[in-house]
Design an enzyme around this catalytic site. Structure first.
Site, mmCIF file in Angstrom:
data_model
loop_
_atom_site.group_PDB
_atom_site.id
_atom_site.type_symbol
_atom_site.label_atom_id
_atom_site.label_comp_id
_atom_site.label_asym_id
_atom_site.label_seq_id
_atom_site.Cartn_x
_atom_site.Cartn_y
_atom_site.Cartn_z
ATOM 1 N N GLY A 233 31.534 55.553 32.240
ATOM 2 C CA GLY A 233 31.385 54.566 33.311
ATOM 3 C C GLY A 233 31.759 53.205 32.773
ATOM 4 O O GLY A 233 31.833 53.009 31.555
ATOM 5 N N HIS B 288 41.034 42.482 29.814
ATOM 6 C CA HIS B 288 39.939 43.345 29.382
ATOM 7 C C HIS B 288 38.778 43.223 30.368
ATOM 8 O O HIS B 288 38.169 42.171 30.476
ATOM 9 C CB HIS B 288 39.475 42.955 27.967
ATOM 10 C CG HIS B 288 40.537 43.171 26.938
ATOM 11 N ND1 HIS B 288 40.416 42.742 25.643
ATOM 12 C CD2 HIS B 288 41.740 43.772 27.006
ATOM 13 C CE1 HIS B 288 41.508 43.081 24.972
ATOM 14 N NE2 HIS B 288 42.315 43.687 25.782
ATOM 15 N N THR C 157 47.213 41.162 37.142
ATOM 16 C CA THR C 157 48.186 41.023 38.235
ATOM 17 C C THR C 157 47.713 41.648 39.546
ATOM 18 O O THR C 157 48.275 41.354 40.598
ATOM 19 C CB THR C 157 49.499 41.731 37.842
ATOM 20 O OG1 THR C 157 49.174 43.088 37.533
ATOM 21 C CG2 THR C 157 50.146 41.088 36.637
ATOM 22 N N LEU D 204 35.936 59.310 31.209
ATOM 23 C CA LEU D 204 35.774 60.757 31.387
ATOM 24 C C LEU D 204 35.131 61.063 32.741
ATOM 25 O O LEU D 204 35.455 62.054 33.385
ATOM 26 C CB LEU D 204 34.931 61.344 30.242
ATOM 27 C CG LEU D 204 34.922 62.860 30.185
ATOM 28 C CD1 LEU D 204 36.308 63.411 29.870
ATOM 29 C CD2 LEU D 204 33.927 63.380 29.152
ATOM 30 N N ARG E 191 48.307 44.541 40.290
ATOM 31 C CA ARG E 191 49.303 45.551 40.652
ATOM 32 C C ARG E 191 48.686 46.948 40.529
ATOM 33 O O ARG E 191 47.935 47.211 39.585
ATOM 34 C CB ARG E 191 50.497 45.506 39.672
ATOM 35 C CG ARG E 191 51.355 44.281 39.820
ATOM 36 C CD ARG E 191 52.533 44.349 38.874
ATOM 37 N NE ARG E 191 52.138 44.145 37.484
ATOM 38 C CZ ARG E 191 53.008 43.942 36.493
ATOM 39 N NH1 ARG E 191 54.297 43.933 36.725
ATOM 40 N NH2 ARG E 191 52.589 43.749 35.254
ATOM 41 N N PRO E 192 49.022 47.859 41.479
ATOM 42 C CA PRO E 192 48.529 49.233 41.317
ATOM 43 C C PRO E 192 49.105 49.826 40.035
ATOM 44 O O PRO E 192 50.285 49.660 39.747
ATOM 45 C CB PRO E 192 49.082 49.975 42.539
ATOM 46 C CG PRO E 192 49.930 49.024 43.295
ATOM 47 C CD PRO E 192 49.876 47.679 42.654
ATOM 48 N N GLY F 94 47.860 50.803 27.036
ATOM 49 C CA GLY F 94 46.984 49.683 27.384
ATOM 50 C C GLY F 94 46.052 50.115 28.506
ATOM 51 O O GLY F 94 46.146 51.240 29.019
ATOM 52 N N ASP F 95 45.094 49.226 28.831
ATOM 53 C CA ASP F 95 44.120 49.510 29.909
ATOM 54 C C ASP F 95 43.285 50.747 29.628
ATOM 55 O O ASP F 95 42.861 51.451 30.541
ATOM 56 C CB ASP F 95 44.828 49.682 31.272
ATOM 57 C CG ASP F 95 45.724 48.508 31.601
ATOM 58 O OD1 ASP F 95 45.361 47.383 31.234
ATOM 59 O OD2 ASP F 95 46.788 48.723 32.197
HETATM 60 P P1 GDP Z 1 41.427 47.168 28.427
HETATM 61 O O1 GDP Z 1 42.507 46.165 28.643
HETATM 62 O O2 GDP Z 1 41.799 48.238 27.450
HETATM 63 O O3 GDP Z 1 40.105 46.550 28.113
HETATM 64 O O4 GDP Z 1 41.266 47.957 29.804
HETATM 65 P P2 GDP Z 1 41.122 47.366 31.289
HETATM 66 O O5 GDP Z 1 39.898 46.579 31.381
HETATM 67 O O6 GDP Z 1 42.392 46.754 31.717
HETATM 68 O O7 GDP Z 1 41.028 48.715 32.119
HETATM 69 C C1 GDP Z 1 40.014 49.609 31.951
HETATM 70 C C2 GDP Z 1 39.364 49.856 33.300
HETATM 71 O O8 GDP Z 1 38.502 50.948 33.194
HETATM 72 C C3 GDP Z 1 38.491 48.715 33.768
HETATM 73 O O9 GDP Z 1 38.475 48.698 35.170
HETATM 74 C C4 GDP Z 1 37.131 49.081 33.194
HETATM 75 O O10 GDP Z 1 36.046 48.498 33.897
HETATM 76 C C5 GDP Z 1 37.143 50.542 33.405
HETATM 77 N N1 GDP Z 1 36.403 51.377 32.490
HETATM 78 C C6 GDP Z 1 36.274 51.290 31.133
HETATM 79 N N2 GDP Z 1 35.619 52.378 30.666
HETATM 80 C C7 GDP Z 1 35.360 53.154 31.751
HETATM 81 C C8 GDP Z 1 34.731 54.429 31.921
HETATM 82 O O11 GDP Z 1 34.324 55.089 30.981
HETATM 83 N N3 GDP Z 1 34.645 54.899 33.202
HETATM 84 C C9 GDP Z 1 35.123 54.238 34.275
HETATM 85 N N4 GDP Z 1 34.977 54.768 35.476
HETATM 86 N N5 GDP Z 1 35.729 53.033 34.146
HETATM 87 C C10 GDP Z 1 35.845 52.525 32.899
#
Ligand code: GDP
Length: 426
Positions: A417, A41, A303, A334, A305-306, A12-13
């Site tokens: 990003g 998300h 949450t 990346l 949480r770290p 996830g994440d």
């Molecule tokens: P999801 O639940 O799969 O949508 O993922 P999350 O949103 O919980 O976590 C993904 C994190 O990575 C978030 O803080 C996004 O803003 C960030 N993010 C997504 N793609 C990128 C990326 O290519 N580069 C960086 N630096 N952050 C990203």
């Protein structure tokens, strides 16, 4: 005619929200088909930064129909609040349909989630306490309340009484709490019923028709393959299937409708909550990756949480991509690795003297697995402004090729990003 699933290949994440938001413009429908408000998300676009828990990630495009499918755990309060907040921040009113067959997460589910984590203490599973496990337990025990039940008062009361007869025994005997009367829950549910009324529909018929008409449908997964209750790190898993194979079931589409499965893969590993995590880093190395990861560090979107941090895990990711049936990968974050001169990656596990590469150990064995690391050259610069694959530094391209060879799946897009436009399509 494309039905696309966007799913996580890891824990996830991975950045599914960002990828869904970026692809939503080309779709007519964005569908949540499993899980509930335990999703987080994160989306950053021209309206600002949002963490969506219950709404599908297509809500920023007014042309997209957003659907909450029958397989979801509907947290109606969260959904309504999120919708209001979005509009208060200038997002045009999203189109939204909620399946009348979706079931409701009730306050009692959240209460049970909290009480159980409290009871387990250190042995807890790191629940987000959104009521998801008690909800799905009740659903499969046939105690759940469907959205359609909200519009038949006597049926609703009867269903609640049926549910509470069982729940109150646990509440009193197991948790030492006062019982709850069905009538106490009615006013709030009837109020929610009215607020949901404009959105409720037979979404399966809606999607079946859209499918027949050849419209683009995006099925948005929550969490990742390793959290799947059947194939993941059970019991540190979630309570609904996180696999693309479940997407047509949870949405109400034919299984053969999906032609494209985008598995979202993170360039390193992160994981929230308890459970085995083979490439986990400790100390300064973990802190630095956490601080630089994601859009503002790697902290749980729900949450705070770290997140636990680790290097890219080829064993887990290969397995995750295989289970998802990935037809292509979206490699995210990346850019985050740009601070490293050399990038460690886990190429196999060592387990009781044996090298494991092509399979993923069961949870009972996973704690004994040790990562076998290899070092890839870093690019050691900022790549977040790059928009064409050919313009990436050679070492970054090599990293992408490494992920492809480790998983056997083509990386079709690279996210460099958190913002919508920070995406390289190959
Ligand atoms: P999801 O639940 O799969 O949508 O993922 P999350 O949103 O919980 O976590 C993904 C994190 O990575 C978030 O803080 C996004 O803003 C960030 N993010 C997504 N793609 C990128 C990326 O290519 N580069 C960086 N630096 N952050 C990203």
């Amino acid at each position: 005619m494309t039905v696309t699933a966007i799913v996580g290949a890891n824990w996830g994440d991975e950045g599914k929200g960002k990828i869904t938001d970026a692809l939503a413009a080309k779709s007519s429908y964005v569908v949540r088909y499993q899980g509930g408000s335990n999703a987080g998300h994160t989306i950053i676009n021209s309206y600002g930064k949002f963490a969506l828990h219950m709404l599908p990630s297509g809500v920023f495009d007014p042309a997209v129909m957003n659907v909450i499918g029958p397989g979801t755990a509907l947290d109606a309060e969260m959904l309504l609040r999120e919708r209001e907040e979005l509009m208060a921040r200038g997002v045009p009113e999203p189109q939204l349909r909620i399946s009348e067959r979706a079931q409701l997460v009730l306050p009692i589910h959240r209460l049970f989630d909290e009480l159980e984590e409290e009871r387990l203490g250190e042995r807890g599973f790191g629940s987000t306490k959104r009521g998801i496990a008690p909800f799905y337990a009740d659903k499969y025990a046939k105690l759940g309340i469907q959205v359609a039940d909200l519009y038949d008062e006597s049926r609703l009361l009867q269903r609640l009484e049926h549910m509470l007869a069982a729940k109150n025994v646990l509440l009193m005997q197991w948790y030492g709490r006062q019982p709850i009367a069905a009538r106490e829950l009615m006013p709030e549910l009837l109020e929610i019923a009215e607020k949901l009324r404009p959105f409720t529909a037979d979404t399966s018929m809606l999607l079946q028709e859209a499918y027949r008409n050849g419209e683009h449908i995006l099925l948005e997964g929550q969490l990742g393959a390793l959290r799947d209750p059947d194939h993941g790190i059970y019991p540190y898993s979630t309570s609904s299937s996180t696999l693309a194979g479940f997407a047509p079931v949870g949405a109400g589409l034919p299984p053969y409708a999906i032609t494209r499965i985008i598995a979202v893969v993170k360039a390193y590993s992160s994981c929230v909550g308890a459970g085995p995590f083979v490439t986990e880093l400790e100390g300064d190395e973990a802190d630095e990756l956490r601080r630089r990861g994601g859009d503002a560090g790697e902290y749980g979107a729900l949450t705070g949480r770290p997140r636990r941090m680790g290097w890219f895990d080829a064993v887990a990711t290969r397995y995750g991509c295989m289970l998802q049936g990935a037809t292509e990968l979206a490699l995210t974050n990346l850019d985050v690795l740009g601070y490293l001169k050399e990038i460690p990656v886990c190429v196999s596990y060592e387990l009781n003297g044996a090298i494991i590469k092509d399979s993923f150990p069961v949870t009972a064995k996973l704690d004994s697995a040790r990562p076998v690391l290899q070092r890839l050259p870093g690019w050691n610069c900022d790549i977040s402004h790059i928009r064409h694959f050919d313009d990436l530094p050679d070492a970054a391209k090599q990293y992408v090729y490494f992920v492809e060879s480790a998983t056997g799946v083509k990386v079709a897009s690279v996210s460099i990003g958190p913002r919508r436009e920070q995406l390289i399509i190959r």
